[in-house]
Design a protein around this motif. Structure first.
Motif, PDB file in Angstrom:
ATOM      1  N   ALA A  13       0.973  -1.121  -0.129  1.00  0.00           N
ATOM      2  CA  ALA A  13       0.065   0.005   0.008  1.00  0.00           C
ATOM      3  C   ALA A  13       0.894   1.184  -0.035  1.00  0.00           C
ATOM      4  O   ALA A  13       0.451   2.227  -0.702  1.00  0.00           O
ATOM      5  N   ASP A  14       1.887   1.200   0.795  1.00  0.00           N
ATOM      6  CA  ASP A  14       2.850   2.512   0.653  1.00  0.00           C
ATOM      7  C   ASP A  14       3.518   2.515  -0.591  1.00  0.00           C
ATOM      8  O   ASP A  14       3.600   3.892  -1.060  1.00  0.00           O
ATOM      9  N   ILE A  15       3.711   1.586  -1.355  1.00  0.00           N
ATOM     10  CA  ILE A  15       4.643   1.736  -2.563  1.00  0.00           C
ATOM     11  C   ILE A  15       3.503   2.252  -3.459  1.00  0.00           C
ATOM     12  O   ILE A  15       3.885   3.197  -4.367  1.00  0.00           O
ATOM     13  N   MET A  16       2.273   1.715  -3.493  1.00  0.00           N
ATOM     14  CA  MET A  16       1.499   2.243  -4.613  1.00  0.00           C
ATOM     15  C   MET A  16       0.649   3.466  -4.150  1.00  0.00           C
ATOM     16  O   MET A  16      -0.247   3.866  -4.781  1.00  0.00           O
ATOM     17  N   ARG A  17       0.862   3.906  -2.863  1.00  0.00           N
ATOM     18  CA  ARG A  17       0.277   5.216  -2.568  1.00  0.00           C
ATOM     19  C   ARG A  17      -1.399   4.897  -2.347  1.00  0.00           C
ATOM     20  O   ARG A  17      -2.000   5.975  -2.763  1.00  0.00           O
ATOM     21  N   VAL A  18      -1.724   3.769  -1.885  1.00  0.00           N
ATOM     22  CA  VAL A  18      -3.188   3.571  -1.549  1.00  0.00           C
ATOM     23  C   VAL A  18      -3.625   3.106  -0.310  1.00  0.00           C
ATOM     24  O   VAL A  18      -2.394   2.773   0.734  1.00  0.00           O
ATOM     25  N   SER A  19      -4.639   2.950  -0.074  1.00  0.00           N
ATOM     26  CA  SER A  19      -4.895   2.183   1.558  1.00  0.00           C
ATOM     27  C   SER A  19      -4.578   0.773   1.124  1.00  0.00           C
ATOM     28  O   SER A  19      -4.570   0.282   0.351  1.00  0.00           O
ATOM     29  N   LYS A  20      -4.546   0.114   2.497  1.00  0.00           N
ATOM     30  CA  LYS A  20      -4.325  -1.585   2.664  1.00  0.00           C
ATOM     31  C   LYS A  20      -5.915  -1.978   2.092  1.00  0.00           C
ATOM     32  O   LYS A  20      -5.743  -3.209   1.462  1.00  0.00           O
ATOM     33  N   MET A  21      -7.042  -1.428   2.438  1.00  0.00           N
ATOM     34  CA  MET A  21      -8.128  -2.123   1.825  1.00  0.00           C
ATOM     35  C   MET A  21      -8.232  -1.963   0.105  1.00  0.00           C
ATOM     36  O   MET A  21      -8.509  -3.088  -0.247  1.00  0.00           O
ATOM     37  N   THR A  22      -7.632  -1.146  -0.217  1.00  0.00           N
ATOM     38  CA  THR A  22      -7.486  -1.019  -1.866  1.00  0.00           C
ATOM     39  C   THR A  22      -6.528  -2.159  -2.266  1.00  0.00           C
ATOM     40  O   THR A  22      -6.884  -2.915  -3.180  1.00  0.00           O
ATOM     41  N   VAL A  23      -5.367  -2.300  -1.417  1.00  0.00           N
ATOM     42  CA  VAL A  23      -4.354  -3.665  -1.937  1.00  0.00           C
ATOM     43  C   VAL A  23      -5.358  -4.770  -1.572  1.00  0.00           C
ATOM     44  O   VAL A  23      -5.322  -5.760  -2.501  1.00  0.00           O
ATOM     45  N   TYR A  24      -6.281  -4.745  -0.510  1.00  0.00           N
ATOM     46  CA  TYR A  24      -6.716  -6.261  -0.518  1.00  0.00           C
ATOM     47  C   TYR A  24      -7.856  -6.336  -1.577  1.00  0.00           C
ATOM     48  O   TYR A  24      -8.113  -7.605  -1.908  1.00  0.00           O
ATOM     49  N   ASN A  25      -8.362  -5.530  -1.927  1.00  0.00           N
ATOM     50  CA  ASN A  25      -9.570  -5.342  -3.288  1.00  0.00           C
ATOM     51  C   ASN A  25      -8.695  -5.962  -4.515  1.00  0.00           C
ATOM     52  O   ASN A  25      -9.300  -6.801  -5.118  1.00  0.00           O
ATOM     53  N   LEU A  26      -7.358  -5.478  -4.419  1.00  0.00           N
ATOM     54  CA  LEU A  26      -6.609  -5.736  -5.883  1.00  0.00           C
ATOM     55  C   LEU A  26      -6.236  -7.347  -5.880  1.00  0.00           C
ATOM     56  O   LEU A  26      -6.362  -8.180  -6.720  1.00  0.00           O
ATOM     57  N   ILE A  27      -6.051  -7.588  -4.564  1.00  0.00           N
ATOM     58  CA  ILE A  27      -5.659  -8.998  -4.381  1.00  0.00           C
ATOM     59  C   ILE A  27      -6.957  -9.899  -4.658  1.00  0.00           C
ATOM     60  O   ILE A  27      -6.738 -11.089  -5.255  1.00  0.00           O
ATOM     61  N   HIS A  28      -8.145  -9.707  -3.980  1.00  0.00           N
ATOM     62  CA  HIS A  28      -9.062 -10.448  -4.479  1.00  0.00           C
ATOM     63  C   HIS A  28      -9.687 -10.318  -5.575  1.00  0.00           C
ATOM     64  O   HIS A  28     -10.444 -11.528  -6.171  1.00  0.00           O
ATOM     65  N   SER A  29      -9.546  -9.333  -6.512  1.00  0.00           N
ATOM     66  CA  SER A  29      -9.997  -9.296  -7.791  1.00  0.00           C
ATOM     67  C   SER A  29      -8.827  -9.941  -8.823  1.00  0.00           C
ATOM     68  O   SER A  29      -9.220 -10.081  -9.960  1.00  0.00           O
ATOM     69  N   GLY A  30      -7.717 -10.410  -8.100  1.00  0.00           N
ATOM     70  CA  GLY A  30      -6.858 -11.124  -9.026  1.00  0.00           C
ATOM     71  C   GLY A  30      -5.784 -10.215  -9.659  1.00  0.00           C
ATOM     72  O   GLY A  30      -4.964 -10.805 -10.579  1.00  0.00           O
ATOM     73  N   HIS A  31      -5.794  -8.994  -9.227  1.00  0.00           N
ATOM     74  CA  HIS A  31      -4.696  -7.992  -9.989  1.00  0.00           C
ATOM     75  C   HIS A  31      -3.365  -8.279  -9.236  1.00  0.00           C
ATOM     76  O   HIS A  31      -2.103  -7.996  -9.837  1.00  0.00           O
TER      77      HIS A  31
END
Length: 61
Positions: A13-31
């Protein structure tokens, strides 16, 4: 085989400058690709960099 860099969700999340929730959403969507080590979830750094590269190529117009 070279070293594989693994990131926590917070580090990704820090690298992407997004929230942890956004990272979890990207994980669950397969990205983003992850591996589980015990009870811990780790994100492949190459997956994060690849995703960011793909997003940089998107024509947003």
């Amino acid at each position: 085989m070279g070293d594989i860099a693994l990131l926590t969700v917070a580090e990704a999340a820090d690298i992407m400058r997004v929230s942890k929730m956004t990272v979890y959403n990207l994980i669950h969507s397969g990205h983003l690709q992850t591996i589980r080590i015990g009870r811990s979830l780790r994100v492949l750094e190459t997956s994060v960099l690849s995703y960011l590269g793909e997003m940089a190529q998107v024509d947003w117009t």
